[in-house]
Design a protein around this motif. Sequence first.
Motif, PDB file in Angstrom:
ATOM      1  N   LYS A 122       0.809  -1.224   0.000  1.00 28.88           N
ATOM      2  CA  LYS A 122       0.000   0.000   0.000  1.00 28.88           C
ATOM      3  C   LYS A 122       0.838   1.266   0.000  1.00 28.88           C
ATOM      4  CE  LYS A 122      -3.922  -2.195   2.326  1.00 28.88           C
ATOM      5  NZ  LYS A 122      -4.812  -2.177   3.521  1.00 28.88           N
ATOM      6  N   GLY A 123       2.157   1.101   0.042  1.00 29.67           N
ATOM      7  CA  GLY A 123       3.054   2.245   0.053  1.00 29.67           C
ATOM      8  C   GLY A 123       4.478   1.767   0.273  1.00 29.67           C
ATOM      9  N   PRO A 124       5.442   2.691   0.323  1.00 25.23           N
ATOM     10  CA  PRO A 124       6.840   2.316   0.557  1.00 25.23           C
ATOM     11  C   PRO A 124       7.018   1.624   1.903  1.00 25.23           C
ATOM     12  CG  PRO A 124       6.684   4.574  -0.248  1.00 25.23           C
ATOM     13  CD  PRO A 124       5.278   4.142   0.079  1.00 25.23           C
ATOM     14  N   SER A 125       8.035   0.776   1.982  1.00 25.85           N
ATOM     15  CA  SER A 125       8.315   0.040   3.209  1.00 25.85           C
ATOM     16  C   SER A 125       9.803  -0.273   3.277  1.00 25.85           C
ATOM     17  CB  SER A 125       7.516  -1.265   3.242  1.00 25.85           C
ATOM     18  OG  SER A 125       7.986  -2.137   4.250  1.00 25.85           O
ATOM     19  N   LYS A 126      10.343  -0.342   4.495  1.00 21.66           N
ATOM     20  CA  LYS A 126      11.747  -0.698   4.651  1.00 21.66           C
ATOM     21  C   LYS A 126      12.015  -2.126   4.209  1.00 21.66           C
ATOM     22  CE  LYS A 126      11.540  -2.199   9.519  1.00 21.66           C
ATOM     23  NZ  LYS A 126      12.055  -3.569   9.313  1.00 21.66           N
ATOM     24  N   TYR A 184      25.960  14.233   3.435  1.00 15.67           N
ATOM     25  CA  TYR A 184      26.374  13.168   4.344  1.00 15.67           C
ATOM     26  C   TYR A 184      27.644  12.502   3.814  1.00 15.67           C
ATOM     27  CZ  TYR A 184      21.979  12.952   7.052  1.00 15.67           C
ATOM     28  OH  TYR A 184      20.922  13.234   7.875  1.00 15.67           O
ATOM     29  N   THR A 185      28.480  12.030   4.733  1.00 14.02           N
ATOM     30  CA  THR A 185      29.624  11.225   4.321  1.00 14.02           C
ATOM     31  C   THR A 185      29.133   9.866   3.815  1.00 14.02           C
ATOM     32  OG1 THR A 185      29.921  10.196   6.489  1.00 14.02           O
ATOM     33  CG2 THR A 185      31.072  12.300   6.087  1.00 14.02           C
ATOM     34  N   VAL A 186      30.048   9.107   3.242  1.00 13.00           N
ATOM     35  CA  VAL A 186      29.707   7.758   2.770  1.00 13.00           C
ATOM     36  C   VAL A 186      29.151   6.913   3.915  1.00 13.00           C
ATOM     37  CG1 VAL A 186      30.732   5.588   1.968  1.00 13.00           C
ATOM     38  CG2 VAL A 186      31.293   7.738   0.813  1.00 13.00           C
ATOM     39  N   LEU A 187      29.823   6.926   5.055  1.00 16.68           N
ATOM     40  CA  LEU A 187      29.362   6.132   6.197  1.00 16.68           C
ATOM     41  C   LEU A 187      27.998   6.616   6.679  1.00 16.68           C
ATOM     42  CD1 LEU A 187      29.820   3.929   8.274  1.00 16.68           C
ATOM     43  CD2 LEU A 187      31.101   5.582   9.672  1.00 16.68           C
ATOM     44  N   GLU A 188      27.776   7.910   6.721  1.00 15.30           N
ATOM     45  CA  GLU A 188      26.492   8.454   7.163  1.00 15.30           C
ATOM     46  C   GLU A 188      25.372   8.073   6.191  1.00 15.30           C
ATOM     47  OE1 GLU A 188      28.083  12.430   9.560  1.00 15.30           O
ATOM     48  OE2 GLU A 188      27.642  12.531   7.407  1.00 15.30           O
ATOM     49  N   ASN A 189      25.675   8.056   4.900  1.00 16.46           N
ATOM     50  CA  ASN A 189      24.683   7.632   3.916  1.00 16.46           C
ATOM     51  C   ASN A 189      24.260   6.185   4.144  1.00 16.46           C
ATOM     52  OD1 ASN A 189      23.730   9.268   1.393  1.00 16.46           O
ATOM     53  ND2 ASN A 189      25.800  10.021   1.783  1.00 16.46           N
ATOM     54  N   ILE A 190      25.244   5.314   4.353  1.00 15.66           N
ATOM     55  CA  ILE A 190      24.934   3.894   4.529  1.00 15.66           C
ATOM     56  C   ILE A 190      24.237   3.642   5.863  1.00 15.66           C
ATOM     57  CG2 ILE A 190      25.936   1.572   4.674  1.00 15.66           C
ATOM     58  CD1 ILE A 190      28.184   2.572   2.833  1.00 15.66           C
ATOM     59  N   SER A 191      24.595   4.401   6.883  1.00 11.28           N
ATOM     60  CA  SER A 191      24.008   4.228   8.220  1.00 11.28           C
ATOM     61  C   SER A 191      22.619   4.848   8.340  1.00 11.28           C
ATOM     62  CB  SER A 191      24.922   4.860   9.283  1.00 11.28           C
ATOM     63  OG  SER A 191      26.220   4.341   9.220  1.00 11.28           O
ATOM     64  N   PHE A 192      22.199   5.587   7.326  1.00  6.69           N
ATOM     65  CA  PHE A 192      20.956   6.356   7.407  1.00  6.69           C
ATOM     66  C   PHE A 192      19.747   5.469   7.694  1.00  6.69           C
ATOM     67  CE2 PHE A 192      17.153   8.194   5.415  1.00  6.69           C
ATOM     68  CZ  PHE A 192      17.092   9.408   6.085  1.00  6.69           C
ATOM     69  N   GLY A 193      19.619   4.358   6.946  1.00  8.66           N
ATOM     70  CA  GLY A 193      18.464   3.473   7.128  1.00  8.66           C
ATOM     71  C   GLY A 193      18.360   2.911   8.529  1.00  8.66           C
ATOM     72  N   PRO A 194      19.414   2.226   9.020  1.00  5.68           N
ATOM     73  CA  PRO A 194      19.361   1.728  10.403  1.00  5.68           C
ATOM     74  C   PRO A 194      19.105   2.817  11.426  1.00  5.68           C
ATOM     75  CG  PRO A 194      21.190   0.738   9.213  1.00  5.68           C
ATOM     76  CD  PRO A 194      20.632   1.803   8.319  1.00  5.68           C
ATOM     77  N   ASP A 195      19.627   4.028  11.157  1.00  5.49           N
ATOM     78  CA  ASP A 195      19.448   5.150  12.082  1.00  5.49           C
ATOM     79  C   ASP A 195      17.976   5.552  12.170  1.00  5.49           C
ATOM     80  OD1 ASP A 195      20.005   7.216  13.808  1.00  5.49           O
ATOM     81  OD2 ASP A 195      20.760   8.568  12.274  1.00  5.49           O
ATOM     82  N   VAL A 196      17.317   5.756  11.013  1.00  8.58           N
ATOM     83  CA  VAL A 196      15.923   6.190  11.035  1.00  8.58           C
ATOM     84  C   VAL A 196      14.979   5.075  11.481  1.00  8.58           C
ATOM     85  CG1 VAL A 196      16.295   7.968   9.294  1.00  8.58           C
ATOM     86  CG2 VAL A 196      15.527   5.688   8.578  1.00  8.58           C
ATOM     87  N   GLN A 197      15.467   3.830  11.450  1.00 13.59           N
ATOM     88  CA  GLN A 197      14.663   2.718  11.963  1.00 13.59           C
ATOM     89  C   GLN A 197      14.683   2.673  13.489  1.00 13.59           C
ATOM     90  OE1 GLN A 197      16.003  -0.887  10.037  1.00 13.59           O
ATOM     91  NE2 GLN A 197      15.566  -0.090   7.994  1.00 13.59           N
ATOM     92  N   GLY A 198      15.464   3.556  14.101  1.00  7.93           N
ATOM     93  CA  GLY A 198      15.442   3.668  15.553  1.00  7.93           C
ATOM     94  C   GLY A 198      16.546   2.934  16.281  1.00  7.93           C
ATOM     95  N   LEU A 199      17.500   2.379  15.535  1.00  3.78           N
ATOM     96  CA  LEU A 199      18.615   1.711  16.203  1.00  3.78           C
ATOM     97  C   LEU A 199      19.503   2.750  16.886  1.00  3.78           C
ATOM     98  CD1 LEU A 199      19.714  -0.970  13.565  1.00  3.78           C
ATOM     99  CD2 LEU A 199      18.327  -1.300  15.605  1.00  3.78           C
ATOM    100  N   PRO A 200      20.199   2.372  17.952  1.00  5.82           N
ATOM    101  CA  PRO A 200      21.145   3.308  18.579  1.00  5.82           C
ATOM    102  C   PRO A 200      22.185   3.766  17.564  1.00  5.82           C
ATOM    103  CG  PRO A 200      20.784   1.384  19.976  1.00  5.82           C
ATOM    104  CD  PRO A 200      20.102   1.098  18.672  1.00  5.82           C
ATOM    105  N   SER A 233      18.318  -3.924   5.666  1.00  4.63           N
ATOM    106  CA  SER A 233      17.846  -5.319   5.722  1.00  4.63           C
ATOM    107  C   SER A 233      16.505  -5.521   5.027  1.00  4.63           C
ATOM    108  CB  SER A 233      17.747  -5.798   7.179  1.00  4.63           C
ATOM    109  OG  SER A 233      18.992  -5.719   7.813  1.00  4.63           O
ATOM    110  N   PRO A 234      16.381  -5.089   3.763  1.00  4.13           N
ATOM    111  CA  PRO A 234      15.114  -5.291   3.059  1.00  4.13           C
ATOM    112  C   PRO A 234      14.894  -6.755   2.700  1.00  4.13           C
ATOM    113  CG  PRO A 234      16.772  -4.511   1.532  1.00  4.13           C
ATOM    114  CD  PRO A 234      17.405  -4.487   2.902  1.00  4.13           C
ATOM    115  N   GLU A 235      13.633  -7.146   2.615  1.00  3.74           N
ATOM    116  CA  GLU A 235      13.316  -8.492   2.138  1.00  3.74           C
ATOM    117  C   GLU A 235      13.547  -8.581   0.631  1.00  3.74           C
ATOM    118  OE1 GLU A 235       9.338  -9.448   3.220  1.00  3.74           O
ATOM    119  OE2 GLU A 235       9.785  -9.658   5.351  1.00  3.74           O
ATOM    120  N   ILE A 236      13.303  -7.474  -0.059  1.00  2.83           N
ATOM    121  CA  ILE A 236      13.448  -7.421  -1.512  1.00  2.83           C
ATOM    122  C   ILE A 236      14.261  -6.190  -1.881  1.00  2.83           C
ATOM    123  CG2 ILE A 236      12.241  -7.413  -3.736  1.00  2.83           C
ATOM    124  CD1 ILE A 236       9.716  -8.311  -2.203  1.00  2.83           C
TER     125      ILE A 236
END
Length: 247
Positions: A67-71, A86-102, A147-150
């Motif tokens: 029904k819409g976008p999903s992680k 963002y730096t390269v590391l910040e770009n890659i860490s963005f998803g886990p960060d916004v998902q609420g991980l420390p 960690s997407p399923e697809i």
Amino acid sequence: MQLTVKGVGKSYGDRTVLKSVDLTVFSHEFICILGHSGCGKSTLLNMVAGYLLPDEGEITVDGEPVKGPSKSRGMVFQDHALFPWYTVLENISFGPDVQGLPKARAKEIGREFLQLVGLDNYANHYPAELSGGMKQRVGIARALASSPEILLMDEPFGALDILTRDMMRRELRRICAKLKPTILFVTHSISEAVYLADRVVVMKDGEIAETFSIKIEHPRTFESPGFSEAMHNIERILMEDDIEEAI
């Protein structure tokens, strides 16, 4: 995981883009969606991503409607779409960060995927300092870090030069051998599709014209037994209307 596209149609005004498309994708499959420009392949990918909704039919993941976008569905674009500030590391860490991980864990995951794509030494660089191929490796790492399923890839190597594109194909196959993700990969290159895919879905005029299973073992080369035959069979389907019109 099972992705199911059932009876999906999409139109823009009087123009029909997709007509009753049916497709099932299973866990760990690498599916290439192949076709000429305007055949509907990117529209289909964007509907699987949830950026567009079908006018008719349904797309489900494990029975749940999209029904819409999903992680659970990560996207890699042709232009890599990195955050330039963002730096390269910040770009890659963005998803886990916004998902609420420390923050520390998000950075740790970022470093893991940075290492996976062979860019450990570029953690503190900015996208503007990278080559086109390096940017796409960061884009792939960023998508996988959530960690997407697809993993959905819309002609991700289309803007690269031939040598870089060939390197990125090999890099993607190496990542696939290690992580075994489920991938939908849009391309207009027959050789790219045969090199990468478990199955090649050929689209024409908004419909699936044919699906080919590619049984060639990896690592594949143009000299692999069956490679040229698979390319010829796919090309025949793509070109048959042009041949009929010429006659």
